[in-house]
Scaffold this motif. Structure first.
Motif, PDB file in Angstrom:
ATOM      1  N   CYS A  77      37.198  54.593  30.784  1.00 41.74           N
ATOM      2  CA  CYS A  77      38.023  53.849  30.362  1.00 41.74           C
ATOM      3  C   CYS A  77      37.153  54.712  28.683  1.00 41.74           C
ATOM      4  CB  CYS A  77      37.350  52.922  29.763  1.00 41.74           C
ATOM      5  SG  CYS A  77      37.996  50.927  30.616  1.00 41.74           S
ATOM      6  N   CYS A  78      36.709  55.141  28.734  1.00 41.01           N
ATOM      7  CA  CYS A  78      36.111  55.751  26.825  1.00 41.01           C
ATOM      8  C   CYS A  78      36.549  57.463  27.444  1.00 41.01           C
ATOM      9  CB  CYS A  78      34.951  55.322  26.904  1.00 41.01           C
ATOM     10  SG  CYS A  78      33.787  54.514  27.160  1.00 41.01           S
ATOM     11  N   LEU A  79      36.493  57.690  28.690  1.00 42.22           N
ATOM     12  CA  LEU A  79      37.154  59.237  28.890  1.00 42.22           C
ATOM     13  C   LEU A  79      38.642  59.187  28.609  1.00 42.22           C
ATOM     14  CD1 LEU A  79      34.778  60.853  31.585  1.00 42.22           C
ATOM     15  CD2 LEU A  79      34.936  61.302  29.181  1.00 42.22           C
ATOM     16  N   TRP A  80      39.480  58.539  28.841  1.00 37.89           N
ATOM     17  CA  TRP A  80      40.153  58.138  28.958  1.00 37.89           C
ATOM     18  C   TRP A  80      41.229  58.121  27.079  1.00 37.89           C
ATOM     19  CZ3 TRP A  80      44.719  54.161  31.609  1.00 37.89           C
ATOM     20  CH2 TRP A  80      45.289  54.112  31.371  1.00 37.89           C
ATOM     21  N   GLY A  81      40.354  57.077  27.005  1.00 41.66           N
ATOM     22  CA  GLY A  81      40.631  56.309  25.701  1.00 41.66           C
ATOM     23  C   GLY A  81      40.466  57.542  24.352  1.00 41.66           C
ATOM     24  N   ALA A  82      39.776  58.246  24.736  1.00 40.68           N
ATOM     25  CA  ALA A  82      39.613  59.719  24.148  1.00 40.68           C
ATOM     26  C   ALA A  82      40.397  59.998  23.844  1.00 40.68           C
ATOM     27  CB  ALA A  82      38.280  60.512  24.377  1.00 40.68           C
TER      28      ALA A  82
END
Length: 408
Positions: free
Chosen positions: A216-221
């Motif tokens: 979630c964090c990597l995709w959001g970034a």
């Protein structure tokens, strides 16, 4: 024969009895597993479904249909309007509500993130691939052929594609080849496919709380960087227009499976903040008939309801008809738009506008049920058997142990 649970209890009682220790219940499994979040408290549903989500899916599909039929002024091409004048003049009250129905698409994306994470937990990439093929393609193939045939029978409303373009649509990959969709609503499938491709990486690694959060964090970034990076491939993969809705669904499922914590609330809050901006962009650039405040209010209420469902506050709702309602959602979404608007364009003026819209919606609900029963079910079984057999042959040919049988 002594059951394992009975044996475990007896052993613990003997040990504690000999040691003189007080007898206490064993800790929850989540607390005993290293790496599990400290707040983990809810056991997974174990195959039981969240019935309310099926109901919300159908509601979202009906919202989208209402918007297409009565919530917008269709003038995509000269002389190609659905009604002979703005819907706001024909049925102003219906229009006022239907103009916000486009938010059903964003609701679909959130639910998709939740359901995909739930259905893939503990599955292999092969199982993930097979489940997506048998879920997506049977109804989609029918919809492409049905819509094409309908537009041939009712010409002059929507532009018909050339045969080679229709055939390419059967792959569901036409957007990647810059080929038009047979039906305009298929654009959402392109977002779904890109989500599946990204999430397949996590499935291959094995789904865990930590890995899904990191995803979630990597995709959001990546979704935040993509619009300004000037890298078309990054923007294509990151899907900034839809990423945060899927991420919200993933965070909600983690809440459902492991319980809430500050990190998950932070991801969900970020998804809401990014989502409200994207809603405003859609209102300004595409959905001119609705307002930003109203759309954000609807989206916020939906997310709060999903939080309640994820945390178990709707578990008592187990109406069996909701399962059927959820099964009808995908076929309804696929077949309602081009054929339905073409039908309305021919029949408007023959009856009350509200009755016409209600009749068309009811007709497509019946058709969707028939597609589910007569197309999706039998074709999905055939595809599943064929794909499992094919993968078993691959395993056998590669010398993988156990490759002679068909995995379940």
């Amino acid at each position: 024969m002594v059951h394992a649970a009975d044996s475990r209890t007896e052993i613990r009682e003997r040990v504690m009895g000999k040691a003189g220790l007080p007898k206490q219940p064993l800790p929850p499994l989540a607390e005993a597993v290293p790496g599990a979040p400290a707040t983990a408290r809810r056991a997974p549903s174990g195959g039981g479904r969240l019935y309310v989500i099926d109901g919300v899916r159908l509601l979202a599909a009906l919202m989208v249909a209402a918007h297409h039929y009565a919530g917008t002024w269709r003038a995509d091409r000269p002389g190609n309007a659905i009604w002979d004048r703005p819907v706001s003049e024909i049925m102003p009250t219906v229009f006022r509500f239907a103009s916000y129905g486009w938010i059903g698409v964003e609701i679909f994306f959130v639910i998709s993130g939740f359901v995909i994470c739930m259905s893939c937990w503990g599955r292999t990439p092969r199982q993930f691939f097979v489940s997506r093929v048998i879920r997506l393609y049977p109804a989609y193939w029918f919809a492409v052929l049905f819509t094409t045939a309908f537009l041939v029978a009712v010409p002059g409303v929507w532009e018909r594609l050339r045969l080679r373009e229709v055939l390419l649509n059967l792959t569901m990959l036409q957007s990647g080849s810059r080929v038009p969709n047979v039906d305009g609503v298929y654009w959402t499938l392109w977002s779904e496919l890109r989500f599946y491709l990204l999430f397949l990486v996590v499935v291959a690694m094995g789904l865990t709380y930590r890995r899904v959060v990191l995803f979630c964090c990597l995709w959001g970034a990546a979704a935040m960087i993509a619009p300004v990076a000037g890298l078309p491939l990054l923007e294509l993969a990151a899907n900034p227009d839809g990423a945060w809705y899927f991420i919200a669904g993933l965070a909600l499922y983690l809440m459902h499976r492991f319980g809430q914590d500050l990190l998950l609330w932070g991801i969900l809050a970020m998804a809401w903040l990014m989502g409200q901006m994207e809603l405003g962009r859609r209102v300004a650039e595409v959905e001119h008939v609705s307002g930003w405040r109203g759309s954000v209010l609807i989206f916020t209420v939906f997310l709060l309801f999903m939080v309640a469902a994820a945390l178990g506050y709707t578990d008592r709702i187990r109406w069996k008809w909701l399962v059927t309602a959820g099964a009808m959602t995908y076929p309804l979404y696929l077949v309602h738009y081009a054929a339905g608007t073409a039908l309305i364009s021919r029949l408007h003026g023959t009856m009350d506008a509200r009755l016409l819209v209600a009749s068309v919606v009811a007709g497509f609900l019946v058709l969707s049920y028939l597609v589910h029963r007569l197309v999706e079910r039998p074709l999905s079984r055939l595809l599943k058997t064929g794909l499992n057999t094919s993968f078993a042959r691959l395993r056998k040919a590669s010398g993988v142990p156990g490759g002679t049988g068909v995995p379940g």
